[in-house]
Design a protein around this motif. Sequence first.
Motif, PDB file in Angstrom:
ATOM      1  N   MET A  75       3.338  -0.146 -21.196  1.00  0.00           N
ATOM      2  CA  MET A  75       2.407  -0.297 -19.818  1.00  0.00           C
ATOM      3  C   MET A  75       1.836   1.057 -19.748  1.00  0.00           C
ATOM      4  N   GLU A  76       0.363   0.824 -19.570  1.00  0.00           N
ATOM      5  CA  GLU A  76      -0.593   1.824 -19.494  1.00  0.00           C
ATOM      6  C   GLU A  76      -0.887   2.558 -18.149  1.00  0.00           C
ATOM      7  N   THR A  77      -0.535   3.800 -18.145  1.00  0.00           N
ATOM      8  CA  THR A  77      -0.765   4.302 -16.547  1.00  0.00           C
ATOM      9  C   THR A  77      -2.093   4.540 -16.033  1.00  0.00           C
ATOM     10  N   VAL A  78      -2.595   4.394 -15.030  1.00  0.00           N
ATOM     11  CA  VAL A  78      -4.198   4.734 -14.659  1.00  0.00           C
ATOM     12  C   VAL A  78      -3.874   4.971 -13.146  1.00  0.00           C
ATOM     13  N   ARG A  79      -4.755   5.948 -12.806  1.00  0.00           N
ATOM     14  CA  ARG A  79      -4.734   6.995 -11.543  1.00  0.00           C
ATOM     15  C   ARG A  79      -5.686   6.329 -10.644  1.00  0.00           C
ATOM     16  N   LEU A  80      -5.324   6.140  -9.140  1.00  0.00           N
ATOM     17  CA  LEU A  80      -6.356   5.604  -8.388  1.00  0.00           C
ATOM     18  C   LEU A  80      -6.088   6.550  -7.006  1.00  0.00           C
ATOM     19  N   ALA A  81      -7.399   7.073  -6.790  1.00  0.00           N
ATOM     20  CA  ALA A  81      -7.227   8.003  -5.473  1.00  0.00           C
ATOM     21  C   ALA A  81      -8.013   7.132  -4.535  1.00  0.00           C
ATOM     22  N   LEU A  82      -7.359   6.941  -3.396  1.00  0.00           N
ATOM     23  CA  LEU A  82      -8.041   6.239  -2.106  1.00  0.00           C
ATOM     24  C   LEU A  82      -8.914   7.261  -1.523  1.00  0.00           C
ATOM     25  N   ASP A  83      -9.805   6.616  -0.753  1.00  0.00           N
ATOM     26  CA  ASP A  83     -10.824   7.417  -0.002  1.00  0.00           C
ATOM     27  C   ASP A  83     -10.680   7.916   1.374  1.00  0.00           C
ATOM     28  N   TRP A  84      -9.495   7.537   1.997  1.00  0.00           N
ATOM     29  CA  TRP A  84      -9.475   7.877   3.369  1.00  0.00           C
ATOM     30  C   TRP A  84      -8.026   7.771   3.730  1.00  0.00           C
ATOM     31  N   THR A  85      -7.648   8.621   4.868  1.00  0.00           N
ATOM     32  CA  THR A  85      -6.323   8.535   5.508  1.00  0.00           C
ATOM     33  C   THR A  85      -6.556   8.919   6.725  1.00  0.00           C
ATOM     34  N   PRO A  86      -6.375   7.877   7.784  1.00  0.00           N
ATOM     35  CA  PRO A  86      -6.491   8.013   9.368  1.00  0.00           C
ATOM     36  C   PRO A  86      -5.436   9.190   9.633  1.00  0.00           C
ATOM     37  N   ASN A  87      -6.071   9.651  10.739  1.00  0.00           N
ATOM     38  CA  ASN A  87      -5.049  10.483  11.373  1.00  0.00           C
ATOM     39  C   ASN A  87      -3.629  10.283  11.869  1.00  0.00           C
ATOM     40  N   LYS A  88      -2.794  10.613  11.181  1.00  0.00           N
ATOM     41  CA  LYS A  88      -1.376  10.107  11.474  1.00  0.00           C
ATOM     42  C   LYS A  88      -0.973  10.777  12.889  1.00  0.00           C
ATOM     43  N   ALA A  89      -1.381  11.841  13.363  1.00  0.00           N
ATOM     44  CA  ALA A  89      -1.183  12.459  14.525  1.00  0.00           C
ATOM     45  C   ALA A  89      -1.496  11.484  15.850  1.00  0.00           C
ATOM     46  N   HIS A  90      -2.624  10.644  15.619  1.00  0.00           N
ATOM     47  CA  HIS A  90      -3.139   9.628  16.603  1.00  0.00           C
ATOM     48  C   HIS A  90      -2.738   8.462  16.432  1.00  0.00           C
ATOM     49  N   GLY A  91      -1.504   8.288  15.702  1.00  0.00           N
ATOM     50  CA  GLY A  91      -1.034   6.778  15.445  1.00  0.00           C
ATOM     51  C   GLY A  91      -1.425   6.220  14.384  1.00  0.00           C
ATOM     52  N   PHE A  92      -2.195   6.568  13.513  1.00  0.00           N
ATOM     53  CA  PHE A  92      -2.663   5.866  12.392  1.00  0.00           C
ATOM     54  C   PHE A  92      -1.675   6.199  11.312  1.00  0.00           C
TER      55      PHE A  92
END
Length: 319
Positions: free
Chosen positions: A1-18
């Motif tokens: 199994m070949e491992t690759v890494r993906l970086a997502l672009d966005w994390t909404p503000n968890k403190a605001h309910g996201f």
Amino acid sequence: METVRLALDWTPNKAHGFFATSANHTGFFIAKVLGHFAEEGLEVQISDPSTDAYSQTPAAKLAQGQVDYALAPSESVLAHRFATSPAPLRAVAAVLTKDATAIATLASSGIGSPRELDGKRYASYDARFEDHIVRSMIRNDGGKGNIEIVSPPKLGIWETIIKREADATWIFENWEGLEASMKGIELKTFKMEDYGIPYGYSPLVLINESSQPPAATTRRFLRAARKGFEFATSRPAEAAEILQTFTPPEASVELLRASQSWLSNGGFYVVEDVWGKMAPTKWRAWVNWLRTEGLLKHRDGSEIADFSVESLFTNEFLD
């Protein structure tokens, strides 16, 4: 199994309910859960900006070789290709086929059009070209473009609008827009295309040509992701259930389902039965606009020499 890494672009503000991911990313998680990546011989490690509070953008991580694929807007390709320490980033797939973003302000502010943002405060992500784009929208609407730019911490920008610490910011309509509506907060939004700005793609899947995985790996990665986004398009309710397993218990299930439905039923993933394919005309219009606006410059202010727009993207890895 070949491992690759993906970086997502966005994390909404968890403190605001996201929560830590959004429906923009659904196809990747579906491909992981339903075994599409495994079928292609891939183990995909997915990270998002919450791990470092956005101290580095996904594109920057890709440029430094920390990940194999990153999600980022089209302007990130240009920013890194022509940086002081350049990195040959290139787009290989469009996650969303059309723009799901807008400049937003509270309806209660009384701001009814971009020109009325003159003299107001704009909460900026400090993205390349962002502030110029906003000022151009204002000028194209008959204003002067005299807006005050403020730069709060990226993961708290949406809060500044709610708390009236800023008057406007850039949002995803399928996320902050829907969340505001569900909470009875009325927004006024302005789309770039309505004010003479042919914006590019956001987000895209990017590779770094100096350290990219083998071409066959990228084809397999995108093939599996395509299956995930096709599933999300045809079965949004089930897609939302899968994405929910990657969110904390306090997440709004209602918002997640609404966002998934908005994208799936709005034709944002698949066009003409194809996921990921980019239109050369869209790329050319965006780059030509940037050049006309005098934005294609190095950090020292010198003009970037003419280049092939096709060097910024390719559809060759899409089956």
